[in-house]
Design a protein around this motif. Structure first.
Motif, PDB file in Angstrom:
ATOM      1  N   UNK A  49      74.492  26.384  26.874  1.00 10.75           N
ATOM      2  CA  UNK A  49      73.300  26.203  26.045  1.00 10.75           C
ATOM      3  C   UNK A  49      72.738  27.513  25.505  1.00 10.75           C
ATOM      4  N   UNK A  50      72.978  28.609  26.213  1.00  8.53           N
ATOM      5  CA  UNK A  50      72.404  29.898  25.807  1.00  8.53           C
ATOM      6  C   UNK A  50      73.431  30.868  25.236  1.00  8.53           C
ATOM      7  N   UNK A  51      74.671  30.456  25.059  1.00 10.44           N
ATOM      8  CA  UNK A  51      75.716  31.397  24.656  1.00 10.44           C
ATOM      9  C   UNK A  51      75.494  32.012  23.285  1.00 10.44           C
ATOM     10  N   UNK A  52      74.734  31.377  22.410  1.00 10.83           N
ATOM     11  CA  UNK A  52      74.465  31.942  21.082  1.00 10.83           C
ATOM     12  C   UNK A  52      73.329  32.965  21.101  1.00 10.83           C
ATOM     13  N   UNK A  53      72.650  33.099  22.242  1.00  8.24           N
ATOM     14  CA  UNK A  53      71.530  34.040  22.340  1.00  8.24           C
ATOM     15  C   UNK A  53      72.008  35.417  22.736  1.00  8.24           C
ATOM     16  N   UNK A  54      71.071  36.217  23.165  1.00  5.02           N
ATOM     17  CA  UNK A  54      71.378  37.577  23.609  1.00  5.02           C
ATOM     18  C   UNK A  54      72.185  37.516  24.907  1.00  5.02           C
ATOM     19  N   UNK A  55      73.062  38.489  25.103  1.00  2.00           N
ATOM     20  CA  UNK A  55      73.858  38.541  26.321  1.00  2.00           C
ATOM     21  C   UNK A  55      73.035  38.990  27.505  1.00  2.00           C
ATOM     22  N   UNK A  56      73.631  38.945  28.663  1.00  7.61           N
ATOM     23  CA  UNK A  56      72.971  39.402  29.878  1.00  7.61           C
ATOM     24  C   UNK A  56      72.915  38.307  30.921  1.00  7.61           C
ATOM     25  N   UNK A  57      72.298  38.624  32.024  1.00  8.09           N
ATOM     26  CA  UNK A  57      72.155  37.681  33.128  1.00  8.09           C
ATOM     27  C   UNK A  57      70.915  36.821  32.939  1.00  8.09           C
ATOM     28  N   UNK A  58      70.968  35.617  33.493  1.00  6.85           N
ATOM     29  CA  UNK A  58      69.801  34.739  33.514  1.00  6.85           C
ATOM     30  C   UNK A  58      69.493  34.447  34.974  1.00  6.85           C
ATOM     31  N   UNK A  59      68.324  34.868  35.423  1.00  9.78           N
ATOM     32  CA  UNK A  59      67.860  34.522  36.764  1.00  9.78           C
ATOM     33  C   UNK A  59      67.195  33.161  36.671  1.00  9.78           C
ATOM     34  N   UNK A  60      67.623  32.244  37.531  1.00  7.97           N
ATOM     35  CA  UNK A  60      67.138  30.864  37.465  1.00  7.97           C
ATOM     36  C   UNK A  60      66.345  30.546  38.730  1.00  7.97           C
ATOM     37  N   UNK A  61      65.091  30.147  38.539  1.00  7.33           N
ATOM     38  CA  UNK A  61      64.276  29.630  39.640  1.00  7.33           C
ATOM     39  C   UNK A  61      64.366  28.116  39.600  1.00  7.33           C
ATOM     40  N   UNK A  62      64.922  27.530  40.648  1.00  7.98           N
ATOM     41  CA  UNK A  62      65.036  26.080  40.747  1.00  7.98           C
ATOM     42  C   UNK A  62      63.907  25.584  41.633  1.00  7.98           C
ATOM     43  N   UNK A  63      63.043  24.757  41.081  1.00  4.89           N
ATOM     44  CA  UNK A  63      61.909  24.213  41.814  1.00  4.89           C
ATOM     45  C   UNK A  63      62.147  22.713  41.948  1.00  4.89           C
ATOM     46  N   UNK A  64      62.237  22.239  43.185  1.00  8.25           N
ATOM     47  CA  UNK A  64      62.544  20.829  43.435  1.00  8.25           C
ATOM     48  C   UNK A  64      61.326  20.124  44.000  1.00  8.25           C
ATOM     49  N   UNK A  65      61.126  18.879  43.572  1.00  7.67           N
ATOM     50  CA  UNK A  65      59.996  18.086  44.034  1.00  7.67           C
ATOM     51  C   UNK A  65      60.484  16.715  44.469  1.00  7.67           C
ATOM     52  N   UNK A  66      60.053  16.318  45.641  1.00 10.44           N
ATOM     53  CA  UNK A  66      60.310  14.959  46.130  1.00 10.44           C
ATOM     54  C   UNK A  66      59.054  14.510  46.866  1.00 10.44           C
ATOM     55  N   UNK A  67      58.855  13.232  46.910  1.00 12.37           N
ATOM     56  CA  UNK A  67      57.664  12.673  47.551  1.00 12.37           C
ATOM     57  C   UNK A  67      58.103  11.620  48.557  1.00 12.37           C
ATOM     58  N   UNK A  68      57.579  11.706  49.757  1.00 15.01           N
ATOM     59  CA  UNK A  68      57.866  10.719  50.808  1.00 15.01           C
ATOM     60  C   UNK A  68      56.558  10.209  51.387  1.00 15.01           C
ATOM     61  N   UNK A  69      56.628   9.055  52.017  1.00  8.75           N
ATOM     62  CA  UNK A  69      55.466   8.492  52.715  1.00  8.75           C
ATOM     63  C   UNK A  69      55.878   8.242  54.156  1.00  8.75           C
ATOM     64  N   UNK A  70      55.042   8.660  55.093  1.00  8.05           N
ATOM     65  CA  UNK A  70      55.317   8.485  56.509  1.00  8.05           C
ATOM     66  C   UNK A  70      54.174   7.706  57.123  1.00  8.05           C
ATOM     67  N   UNK A  71      54.488   6.621  57.803  1.00  3.59           N
ATOM     68  CA  UNK A  71      53.465   5.827  58.485  1.00  3.59           C
ATOM     69  C   UNK A  71      53.308   6.379  59.903  1.00  3.59           C
ATOM     70  N   UNK A  72      52.075   6.639  60.293  1.00  2.59           N
ATOM     71  CA  UNK A  72      51.762   7.184  61.592  1.00  2.59           C
ATOM     72  C   UNK A  72      50.774   6.258  62.282  1.00  2.59           C
ATOM     73  N   UNK A  73      50.961   6.041  63.553  1.00  2.00           N
ATOM     74  CA  UNK A  73      50.010   5.235  64.312  1.00  2.00           C
ATOM     75  C   UNK A  73      50.436   3.790  64.407  1.00  2.00           C
ATOM     76  N   UNK A  74      49.505   2.968  64.894  1.00  2.00           N
ATOM     77  CA  UNK A  74      49.782   1.546  65.126  1.00  2.00           C
ATOM     78  C   UNK A  74      50.053   0.808  63.832  1.00  2.00           C
ATOM     79  N   UNK A  75      50.918  -0.177  63.916  1.00  2.00           N
ATOM     80  CA  UNK A  75      51.217  -0.999  62.732  1.00  2.00           C
ATOM     81  C   UNK A  75      50.627  -2.352  62.836  1.00  2.00           C
TER      82      UNK A  75
END
Length: 75
Positions: A49-75
């Motif tokens: 995707x970036x090959x037509x741009x300027x040369x050099x290295x690209x440092x990539x920060x990968x930020x991941x998000x997930x959401x979980x629900x945990x039941x605690x206590x009496x049901x």
């Protein structure tokens, strides 16, 4: 020259995949069954995707998000 990109990923529970939800790399859209598999796909895609741009290295920060629900206590 070193460039910097942020790639935000999220978990889609219904599809059971990690996907790129937002990115500084124009056109970057992909998904994979695991976060590690997604990380392995990104370098080649970013190069393509970036090959037509300027040369050099690209440092990539990968930020991941997930959401979980945990039941605690009496049901």
């Amino acid at each position: 020259m070193t460039h910097h990109a942020v790639v935000r990923c999220a978990w889609d529970e219904e599809a059971a995949v990690w996907y790129v939800s937002e990115s500084d790399v124009p056109g970057l859209a992909t998904e994979a069954e695991s976060l590690d598999a997604l990380r392995r796909k990104l370098p080649g895609m970013i190069q393509d995707l970036l090959e037509d741009g300027q040369g050099g290295d690209v440092e990539v920060d990968l930020i991941a998000y997930a959401h979980d629900r945990v039941r605690v206590g009496a049901t």
